[in-house]
Design a protein around this motif. Structure first.
Motif, short mmCIF file in Angstrom:
data_model
loop_
_atom_site.label_atom_id
_atom_site.label_comp_id
_atom_site.label_asym_id
_atom_site.label_seq_id
_atom_site.Cartn_x
_atom_site.Cartn_y
_atom_site.Cartn_z
N ASP A 112 0.82 -1.06 -0.03
CA ASP A 112 -0.14 -0.07 -0.19
C ASP A 112 0.84 1.27 0.07
N ALA A 113 0.25 2.46 -0.14
CA ALA A 113 0.89 3.55 -0.40
C ALA A 113 1.25 4.36 1.06
N GLY A 114 1.10 3.81 1.91
CA GLY A 114 1.08 4.28 3.50
C GLY A 114 2.50 4.02 4.10
N LYS A 115 2.18 3.68 5.41
CA LYS A 115 3.29 3.57 6.23
C LYS A 115 4.08 2.39 5.82
N VAL A 116 3.56 1.31 5.01
CA VAL A 116 4.54 0.29 4.76
C VAL A 116 5.38 0.56 3.71
N SER A 117 4.79 1.07 2.51
CA SER A 117 5.79 1.56 1.58
C SER A 117 6.95 2.61 1.85
N GLN A 118 6.46 3.56 2.93
CA GLN A 118 7.31 4.58 3.31
C GLN A 118 8.39 4.04 4.14
N ASN A 119 8.15 2.93 5.25
CA ASN A 119 9.03 2.30 6.07
C ASN A 119 9.78 1.56 4.98
N ALA A 120 9.56 0.75 3.79
CA ALA A 120 10.35 -0.07 3.07
C ALA A 120 11.42 0.96 2.27
N MET A 121 10.91 2.25 1.74
CA MET A 121 11.68 2.93 0.90
C MET A 121 12.63 3.83 1.96
N ILE A 122 12.50 4.27 3.20
CA ILE A 122 13.55 4.94 3.92
C ILE A 122 14.30 3.84 4.56
N THR A 123 13.84 2.84 5.15
CA THR A 123 14.83 1.93 5.64
C THR A 123 15.80 1.30 4.54
N GLY A 124 15.09 0.88 3.32
CA GLY A 124 16.15 0.25 2.14
C GLY A 124 17.27 1.70 1.82
N LEU A 125 16.80 2.76 1.78
CA LEU A 125 17.76 3.70 1.36
C LEU A 125 18.85 4.03 2.43
N VAL A 126 18.43 4.02 3.66
CA VAL A 126 19.63 4.08 4.70
C VAL A 126 20.44 2.91 4.84
N ILE A 127 19.94 1.69 4.39
CA ILE A 127 20.84 0.57 4.32
C ILE A 127 21.67 0.47 3.19
N ALA A 128 21.35 0.94 2.09
CA ALA A 128 22.05 1.07 0.94
C ALA A 128 23.02 2.46 1.15
N ILE A 129 22.82 3.60 1.77
CA ILE A 129 23.58 4.48 1.92
C ILE A 129 24.74 4.14 2.97
N LEU A 130 24.37 3.42 4.14
CA LEU A 130 25.37 2.90 4.75
C LEU A 130 26.43 1.94 4.34
N ALA A 131 25.83 1.05 3.34
CA ALA A 131 26.75 0.32 2.68
C ALA A 131 27.58 0.76 1.67
N ILE A 132 27.05 1.65 1.06
CA ILE A 132 28.13 2.64 0.17
C ILE A 132 29.09 3.22 0.94
N ALA A 133 28.77 3.91 2.20
CA ALA A 133 29.88 4.75 2.94
C ALA A 133 30.80 3.50 3.53
N ALA A 134 30.52 2.49 3.74
CA ALA A 134 31.24 1.31 4.29
C ALA A 134 32.35 0.85 3.16
N LEU A 135 31.58 0.82 1.91
CA LEU A 135 32.68 0.40 0.73
C LEU A 135 33.54 1.54 0.61
N ALA A 136 33.18 2.85 0.71
CA ALA A 136 34.03 3.93 0.48
C ALA A 136 35.31 4.04 1.56
N ALA A 137 34.80 4.13 2.74
CA ALA A 137 35.70 4.10 3.65
C ALA A 137 35.13 3.42 5.13
N PHE A 138 35.82 2.04 5.31
CA PHE A 138 35.31 1.35 6.18
C PHE A 138 35.36 2.09 7.75
N ALA A 139 34.43 2.03 8.72
CA ALA A 139 34.24 2.39 9.79
C ALA A 139 33.35 1.43 10.64
N VAL A 140 33.71 1.32 11.93
CA VAL A 140 32.85 0.24 12.68
C VAL A 140 31.54 0.86 13.00
#
Length: 118
Positions: free
Chosen positions: A31-59
């Motif tokens: 649905d277009a409500g909180k479920v999809s918002q949560n999926a998009m925001i959480t997925g984006l945060v995971i992807a950004i953190l993965a890119i940051a870790a690939l660029a320069a690893f930090a604990v």
């Protein structure tokens, strides 16, 4: 590819998992409500953190990825959604959390060493 470590492979996997979670509302018709918002925001945060870790690893990036993965895992119950959205969030959240825990464990077994000279 010979310079790739297990930690980098975990980060690439987290990048893919974050991207899948981000596009999951369209792939699985959430649905277009909180479920999809949560999926998009959480997925984006995971992807950004993965890119940051690939660029320069930090604990701290791995600790944040563990927290975000756990959030994706428990968010269906915290936000009250079910069905396919629940399955996608639980599977991806568990995978991200496990990969982050593996990276943290690998770091504890093989801490980075500073080299002098060269």
């Amino acid at each position: 590819m010979e310079n790739w470590t297990n930690a980098k492979l975990c980060d690439v996997a987290n990048l893919v998992l974050g991207a899948v979670l981000f596009v999951s509302p369209w792939m699985f018709g959430f649905d277009a409500g909180k479920v999809s918002q949560n999926a998009m925001i959480t997925g984006l945060v995971i992807a950004i953190l993965a890119i940051a870790a690939l660029a320069a690893f930090a604990v701290w990036e791995e600790w944040l990825n563990l927290i975000v993965g756990l959030w994706a895992l428990i968010s269906p119950w915290a936000l009250g959604f079910q069905g396919t959205a629940l399955t996608v969030h639980v599977l991806i959240g568990a995978a991200v959390a496990v990969l982050a825990a593996v990276e943290l464990w690998l770091m504890s077994q093989n801490p980075p060493r500073l080299t002098m000279g060269r």
